[in-house]
Design an enzyme around this catalytic site. Structure first.
Site, PDB file in Angstrom:
ATOM      1  N   TRP A 320       0.841  -1.211   0.000  1.00  0.00           N
ATOM      2  CA  TRP A 320       0.000   0.000   0.000  1.00  0.00           C
ATOM      3  C   TRP A 320       0.871   1.255   0.000  1.00  0.00           C
ATOM      4  O   TRP A 320       0.402   2.348  -0.280  1.00  0.00           O
ATOM      5  CB  TRP A 320      -0.962  -0.002   1.191  1.00  0.00           C
ATOM      6  CG  TRP A 320      -0.340   0.207   2.553  1.00  0.00           C
ATOM      7  CD1 TRP A 320       0.748  -0.439   3.069  1.00  0.00           C
ATOM      8  CD2 TRP A 320      -0.763   1.130   3.571  1.00  0.00           C
ATOM      9  NE1 TRP A 320       1.017   0.009   4.345  1.00  0.00           N
ATOM     10  CE2 TRP A 320       0.100   0.972   4.679  1.00  0.00           C
ATOM     11  CE3 TRP A 320      -1.794   2.059   3.657  1.00  0.00           C
ATOM     12  CZ2 TRP A 320      -0.030   1.715   5.857  1.00  0.00           C
ATOM     13  CZ3 TRP A 320      -1.932   2.796   4.848  1.00  0.00           C
ATOM     14  CH2 TRP A 320      -1.052   2.617   5.924  1.00  0.00           C
ATOM     15  N   GLU A 462       0.163  -3.335  12.484  1.00  0.00           N
ATOM     16  CA  GLU A 462       0.207  -4.798  12.311  1.00  0.00           C
ATOM     17  C   GLU A 462       0.419  -5.567  13.609  1.00  0.00           C
ATOM     18  O   GLU A 462       0.401  -6.797  13.603  1.00  0.00           O
ATOM     19  CB  GLU A 462       1.326  -5.150  11.317  1.00  0.00           C
ATOM     20  CG  GLU A 462       1.030  -4.660   9.922  1.00  0.00           C
ATOM     21  CD  GLU A 462       2.166  -4.939   8.937  1.00  0.00           C
ATOM     22  OE1 GLU A 462       3.302  -5.175   9.384  1.00  0.00           O
ATOM     23  OE2 GLU A 462       1.896  -4.909   7.724  1.00  0.00           O
TER      24      GLU A 462
HETATM   25  C1  BGC Z   1       4.584  -1.876   7.544  1.00  0.00           C
HETATM   26  C2  BGC Z   1       3.604  -1.851   6.397  1.00  0.00           C
HETATM   27  C3  BGC Z   1       4.352  -1.515   5.132  1.00  0.00           C
HETATM   28  C4  BGC Z   1       5.502  -2.477   4.915  1.00  0.00           C
HETATM   29  C5  BGC Z   1       6.343  -2.090   3.718  1.00  0.00           C
HETATM   30  C6  BGC Z   1       5.677  -2.862   7.241  1.00  0.00           C
HETATM   31  O1  BGC Z   1       6.621  -2.857   8.258  1.00  0.00           O
HETATM   32  O2  BGC Z   1       3.939  -2.206   8.733  1.00  0.00           O
HETATM   33  O3  BGC Z   1       2.601  -0.887   6.639  1.00  0.00           O
HETATM   34  O4  BGC Z   1       3.489  -1.545   4.048  1.00  0.00           O
HETATM   35  O5  BGC Z   1       6.334  -2.471   6.040  1.00  0.00           O
HETATM   36  O6  BGC Z   1       6.886  -0.817   3.850  1.00  0.00           O
END
Ligand code: BGC
Length: 720
Positions: A320, A462
């Site tokens: 995203w 997350e």
């Molecule tokens: C983040 C995500 C992100 C991904 C790539 C992860 O650590 O939590 O939101 O899209 O890294 O940058």
């Protein structure tokens, strides 16, 4: 000060990983990590190719690294002058104006100065000028060639190497999984006499120059290296050979000049100037350089991996980050690149339809980590536990459903900012409808109210998996359904077209149902004006970030997942409710933003480089300019200082930080200048931090090129 140089003195192999990122040269087609020519594979040198993926055995699929064609070995009186011998003096710099990497190394008997670039004028070419200043008489041997000693995280990916010598050195090979040819060629030109021969060993093919040298002499060598794959042309090897020959015939200076001209044009479209703080000005330049360098200018439809072209981290996948963090700078400065990012989503719709169907849903559920063709790169076990060394089941792939809404959000913004609906006509409208259809099929009726819940999801934070009614996700869904409904108005003059599109799609959800569900999506609970990140968030342990950090037993430990230290607490990884407020400013009052900002910021680890910019944007909105400035610097300096998290459990996640690079532009443009487009017209609402007295940048809105200028007295939008 007009400083464009990112500089570093000294050589320390320990810093090789982060220096390789900071000094990256790239052109959207490939990235060359910022290591000196002599660096061995222990220093993580790499030529990472955009959009070429491979899977070795059952390891993670990742982008392919090509052989290294600007590899040089130097010997003096039979002694190797490799960098591991700790040179007395070494300095490297990246000139961000034109993407030039320069280094100067004092090896004792000789001093080396080199300069190189990955061409913005011809995406298949890179060139190097290597100057040797002789300090004492002796015998010198120089080997210049293509090294196949390739650093891979989950490789090897290239097989069946074929080497050719002669005027052009070539190495070609095929990938293991899809048998894609990766062809490389190298030519060299020199201004000195030498005995010339060729050599081949297990790790490459080289041209060897031998010569007795005398103190005071300067020898200059130029090397031209080209990469083509069978995805580009049927005969990749001939194309690579031809590219090098042409470059050699033109010469290093001519190739450099056209490369610089191309960068001048990029900067004319996008360069921000910021006056008042030199460190901030440099950080913003570095940041813009990094994002511009990895834009897919050569491709009609391509997106950008989360770690750009700095290596294979994060599987070279598109997240995203593309729509929410890279897209704004491009849509406002170089809309054709924003288009390419979105075309990638339009073309990968079949992958999203397939993924939704696999989970039993209709419509489009986009890959969380998208590779070529929209294939899902995210595995079920995306982290390895530092204690047991076992893979940890993570649910990013299954539950981070906001991804489809994020794509619809960018498609809608593209239309709002450019006024160009052709992208919607060319598949964008279909994507929005399929995303809406996915959400309708994913919705759950609430047991004791008319509300519609979205259960078992993961928001941007997350660390809290499988939650219900994540406020950010629900807002993205609401907006996606609204965007689907808005198509009626956007295409009011073409009712037949929309009707035929719906018929083609067998779009069974009628407009009434969309409107009904949109109006009933559950709204998160509030406590003293603070919006719960998800149902039950306020029931979690409310403790400090330091407290949670003190519970770690290993600094690399993963904070999320089943046993992560953050999961049972209110500590979050990155902006979530605040990201929602930054992306939907008109939906919230200043009071709401202020209340949520003060609640969530102390509870945010900023464990992702995507976080600080969302807090900075909202801090501008509520006039908290000291915090806005602090978070702007944190965002803009990330690749200057080589910061950011390097590990998630046992998985290396280092690289450049394009999302923060895009974030820095967003803070300056959307935060400090308060730029937005309303009803097709740009507006500014300046909030200049006290550290600055001027901010100026070009934008293109509805096809018109404009300049935004903000000073302490106020701001204006200038027409050309
Ligand atoms: C983040 C995500 C992100 C991904 C790539 C992860 O650590 O939590 O939101 O899209 O890294 O940058």
């Amino acid at each position: 000060m007009n400083n464009w140089l990112l500089q570093k003195n000294g050589w320390n192999e320990q810093d090789a990983a982060s220096d390789g990122n900071r000094f990256l040269c790239a052109n959207g087609y490939m990235g060359l990590r910022g290591m000196p020519e002599e660096a061995s594979s222990a220093c993580f040198p790499a030529v990472t190719l955009a959009g070429v993926y491979d899977q070795y055995q059952h390891r993670w699929r990742e982008p392919v690294n090509a052989p290294r064609g600007l590899f040089i070995r130097l010997f003096f009186d039979g002694q190797s002058l490799a960098l591991k011998d700790t040179p007395e003096k070494h300095a490297a710099e990246l000139d961000c104006r034109w993407g030039l990497y320069r280094r100067e190394t004092d090896f004792g008997p000789v001093q080396v100065r080199s300069e190189r670039f990955v061409s913005m004028a011809d995406c298949h070419l890179m060139a190097d000028q290597y100057r040797i200043q002789v300090r004492q008489d002796g015998d010198m041997t120089l080997q210049v060639g293509i090294s196949t000693d390739i650093w891979d995280i989950n490789g090897p990916h290239l097989f069946n190497f074929l080497f050719q010598t002669g005027e052009t050195l070539t190495v070609d090979a095929i990938t293991g999984e899809k048998k894609i040819t990766v062809a490389t060629a190298q030519e060299a030109a020199r201004d000195f006499d030498a005995d010339e021969s060729e050599c081949r060993d297990a790790s490459g093919v080289y041209r060897v120059f031998r010569r007795a040298v005398r103190k005071g002499e300067t020898l200059t060598l130029s090397a031209f290296f080209a990469v083509y794959t069978s995805l580009d042309v049927p005969d990749a090897l001939s194309a690579a050979r031809m590219c090098c020959r042409k470059a050699k015939a033109a010469g290093y200076s001519a190739c450099l000049q056209v490369h610089k001209d191309a960068w001048e044009q990029i900067r004319a479209r996008s360069e921000m100037t910021l006056e008042g703080d030199d460190a901030a000005a440099l950080a913003l330049r570095v940041s813009q350089y990094h994002l511009n360098a990895i834009a897919p200018r050569h491709a009609h439809s391509m997106s950008i991996p989360a770690r750009g072209l700095s290596g294979q981290t994060y599987k070279g996948a598109v997240f995203w980050d593309s729509e929410i963090f890279f897209f704004p700078m491009f849509v406002y400065t170089q809309p054709e690149i924003a288009r390419s990012l979105l075309r990638y989503r339009i073309e990968t719709l079949p992958g999203a339809l397939k993924k939704a169907a696999e989970y039993g849903y209709r419509g489009a559920f986009y890959a969380w980590e998208s590779q070529e063709g929209g294939e899902e790169g995210c595995t079920n076990f995306n982290v390895v536990d530092v204690f047991t060394h076992r893979p940890v089941r993570t649910y990013f792939r299954d539950k981070q459903i906001h991804i489809s809404g994020d794509i619809a959000y960018a498609l809608r913004s593209y239309y709002d900012i450019t006024g160009d609906r052709s992208l919607l006509e060319e598949g964008g409208a279909k994507v929005i409808l399929e995303c809406a259809r996915f959400y309708l099929s994913r919705a759950n009726g609430h047991v004791d109210s008319r509300a519609v819940d979205f259960a078992d999801v993961i928001g941007p934070d997350e660390y809290h998996e499988r939650v219900t009614n994540n406020a950010f996700t629900n807002q993205m869904i609401r907006h996606c359904l609204e965007s689907a409904l808005a198509l009626e108005e956007i295409f009011a003059d073409r009712p037949g077209w929309l009707a035929s599109l719906l018929a083609d799609l067998h779009y069974e959800a009628d407009w009434q149902l969309l409107a009904d569900v949109r109006g009933r999506i559950a709204r998160a609970a509030e406590q003293n004006g603070v919006i719960a990140q998800f149902d039950g968030y306020f029931d979690l342990e409310d403790c400090s970030l330091d407290e949670v950090r003190s519970r770690l037993r290993d600094p690399r430990e993963y904070w999320g997942g089943d046993h992560g230290v953050a999961g049972t607490t209110q500590i979050i990884k990155q902006a979530d409710v605040i990201a929602m407020m930054a992306l939907f400013p008109e939906q919230f009052t200043d009071r709401q933003v202020a209340a949520n900002w003060s609640y969530y910021e102390p509870r945010t680890e900023h464990g992702s480089s995507l976080s600080a910019c969302m807090y900075a944007l909202t801090a501008c909105r509520i006039g908290n300019m000291d915090e806005a400035w602090r978070l702007f610097m944190k965002t803009a300096q990330i690749d200057v200082l080589g910061g950011g998290k390097q590990w998630a459990g046992e998985i290396y996640i280092g690289g450049t930080h394009p999302a923060a690079n895009g974030g820095a532009w967003m803070i300056a443009a959307l935060g400090f200048a308060g730029l937005r487009v309303r009803n097709g017209r740009p507006e500014i609402h300046p909030n200049l931090p006290r550290q600055l007295f001027r901010l100026r940048f070009p934008i293109t809105v509805a096809g018109e090129r404009l300049t935004v200028e903000i000073t302490r007295e106020g701001g204006r939008i200038l027409r050309e």
